[in-house]
Write a protein that holds these residues in place. Structure first.
Motif, PDB file in Angstrom:
ATOM      1  N   ASN A 342       0.813  -1.217   0.000  1.00  0.00           N
ATOM      2  CA  ASN A 342       0.000   0.000   0.000  1.00  0.00           C
ATOM      3  C   ASN A 342       0.846   1.266   0.000  1.00  0.00           C
ATOM      4  O   ASN A 342       0.332   2.357  -0.251  1.00  0.00           O
ATOM      5  CB  ASN A 342      -0.964   0.000   1.180  1.00  0.00           C
ATOM      6  N   LYS A 345       0.978   1.394  -4.064  1.00  0.00           N
ATOM      7  CA  LYS A 345      -0.322   1.704  -4.659  1.00  0.00           C
ATOM      8  C   LYS A 345      -1.403   1.021  -3.822  1.00  0.00           C
ATOM      9  O   LYS A 345      -1.135   0.070  -3.082  1.00  0.00           O
ATOM     10  CB  LYS A 345      -0.398   1.209  -6.112  1.00  0.00           C
ATOM     11  N   GLN A 346      -2.644   1.498  -3.957  1.00  0.00           N
ATOM     12  CA  GLN A 346      -3.758   0.948  -3.192  1.00  0.00           C
ATOM     13  C   GLN A 346      -3.993  -0.511  -3.564  1.00  0.00           C
ATOM     14  O   GLN A 346      -4.091  -0.861  -4.733  1.00  0.00           O
ATOM     15  CB  GLN A 346      -5.034   1.754  -3.463  1.00  0.00           C
ATOM     16  N   GLY A 350      -7.005  -1.787   1.622  1.00  0.00           N
ATOM     17  CA  GLY A 350      -6.212  -0.740   2.259  1.00  0.00           C
ATOM     18  C   GLY A 350      -5.254  -1.323   3.275  1.00  0.00           C
ATOM     19  O   GLY A 350      -5.084  -2.537   3.381  1.00  0.00           O
ATOM     20  N   SER A 351      -4.619  -0.474   4.052  1.00  0.00           N
ATOM     21  CA  SER A 351      -3.624  -0.922   5.026  1.00  0.00           C
ATOM     22  C   SER A 351      -4.272  -1.591   6.235  1.00  0.00           C
ATOM     23  O   SER A 351      -5.441  -1.356   6.556  1.00  0.00           O
ATOM     24  CB  SER A 351      -2.785   0.271   5.489  1.00  0.00           C
TER      25      SER A 351
END
Length: 410
Positions: A342, A345-346, A350-351
């Protein structure tokens, strides 16, 4: 009186000479000569191709056949003209080639190039210098330089039968070195070095069929070595790390690293090779060394045989039967992988939330992992290894995958 007599005499002479001068200028003018010559040539060919015989004297008798004399003359003239055209078109066969510095220069389609031997220069179709070096029996064989249309050096080294063969150096279009080492059949074969477009060293090691194959060393920007190990089909063999001790891995991987640990195990992130591994204590070892149990590859594609797989459909076709499929809650190594990806890039959802304590810049203690972060897993077996692919949803593309031995999985 005397002057008038002289003027009258000059005028008379001028009157007689002027028509002659005018006539001379007329018959010696370019237009007059061209008109007369063309007229004569036309008259000649009209007579020549008027092949209709008028009487028996206009025939040749050949083996009982009567052939018009004028037709025979016309055929001879046509053959002669065509022969002259042919000789002019291949005049290079009978004329010495242009030489500069004692080196002959040929056009790429010159017939005489087939018979050349030794050092020559060869011009490309548009007239640029395409090659300078050795030739033999019509092919580029020996040492030489290959140039682009804009004059940039593309390759310098050894050739055989118009192909890169032996030792040589290949360049990027801007003249920066791209590869230096061994070639075979235009491909990298043997040992060599790969360089980035900015001139820094990228790889030093073995090649086969134009790809990294065998043992080699990877370099980060600034020519800093980061990993030494096995490669296959241009890919790093991550499974070669399985079963090694952390000390052995530290010798192979010298790039930057971050260690994440909790109560049960620890995870080592190796960003320079886009991977991480899980370390576990080997209780069977008297020294209780920490061994590599699993390797996570932080890439969304994998090469199986000659097939590059990027989707679950690809994986099913390449691996065959699925060992395991289902939902799961994220684990520490999966969380580290997701959070690292992440930063680029996404990806996934998400994280992952982590509560951590930073002991050092490269050692992080994880106190808690988000306990409701879902992942979807697919596992396959191949060649004694268990591959697990981490996805966001069922039948989705995968974001990364792990490798472990089947014995370790049990």
């Amino acid at each position: 009186m005397g002057n008038n007599l002289i003027q009258v005499l000059l005028a008379s002479i001028k009157a007689k000479i002027t028509p002659l001068v005018t006539k001379f200028r007329q018959i010696t003018s370019e237009n007059f000569i061209r008109t007369r010559v063309i007229a004569k040539i036309r008259e000649f060919f009209v007579l020549l191709f008027d092949v209709r015989p008028k009487n028996k004297k206009d025939y040749y008798e050949v083996f009982g056949w009567l052939i018009s004399k004028k037709l025979a003359y016309a055929i001879v003239v046509v053959i002669g003209v065509l022969s002259m055209i042919y000789l002019v078109s291949i005049r290079s066969m009978y004329l010495p080639q242009k030489q500069e510095d004692g080196i002959k220069t040929y056009d790429y389609d010159d017939v005489m190039l087939r018979f050349a031997k030794g050092k020559v220069r060869i011009k490309g179709k548009s007239g640029y210098l395409a090659y300078e070096g050795d030739v033999e029996k019509g092919s580029v064989t020996g040492s030489g330089n290959l140039y682009g249309v804009d004059g940039t050096l593309l390759y310098q080294g050894e050739f055989a039968q118009n192909e890169y063969e032996g030792s040589g150096t290949q360049y990027y279009p801007d003249g920066t070195m791209h590869y230096k080492g061994a070639f075979s059949g235009n491909l990298y074969e043997g040992t060599g070095k790969l360089y980035r477009e900015n001139g820094t060293l990228s790889y030093d090691g073995e090649f086969a069929r134009g790809m990294k194959e065998g043992t080699g060393k990877l370099y980060a920007a600034g020519d800093k070595p980061v990993y030494e190990g096995s490669f296959s089909k241009d890919q790093l063999v991550y499974s070669a790390l399985l079963g090694k001790s952390t000390a052995e891995v530290a010798q192979a991987y010298t790039g930057s690293r971050v260690i994440y640990r909790n109560d049960s195990d620890f995870t080592v992130l190796m960003p320079d090779i886009q991977a991480l591994y899980i370390g576990v204590t080997d209780e069977a070892n008297l020294e209780e060394q920490v061994m590599v149990d699993s390797v996570y590859v932080l890439k969304d594609s994998i090469l199986i045989g000659d097939q590059e797989c990027t989707t679950i459909k690809d994986l099913k076709a390449a691996f065959g039967e699925i060992v395991y499929e289902g939902n799961s809650i994220v684990t520490l190594p999966e969380a580290v992988a997701i959070n690292y990806l992440n930063t680029k890039k996404q990806t996934m959802n998400g994280s992952v939330e982590l509560e951590t304590t930073d002991e050092y810049t490269d050692v992080i203690t994880v106190n808690r992992i988000q306990d409701d972060y879902p992942v979807y897993l697919y596992s396959f077996r191949k060649d004694g290894l268990l591959y697990t692919f981490v996805c966001k949803d069922k039948n989705d593309t995968f974001s990364f995958y792990s490798i472990m031995s089947e014995e370790g999985a049990e």
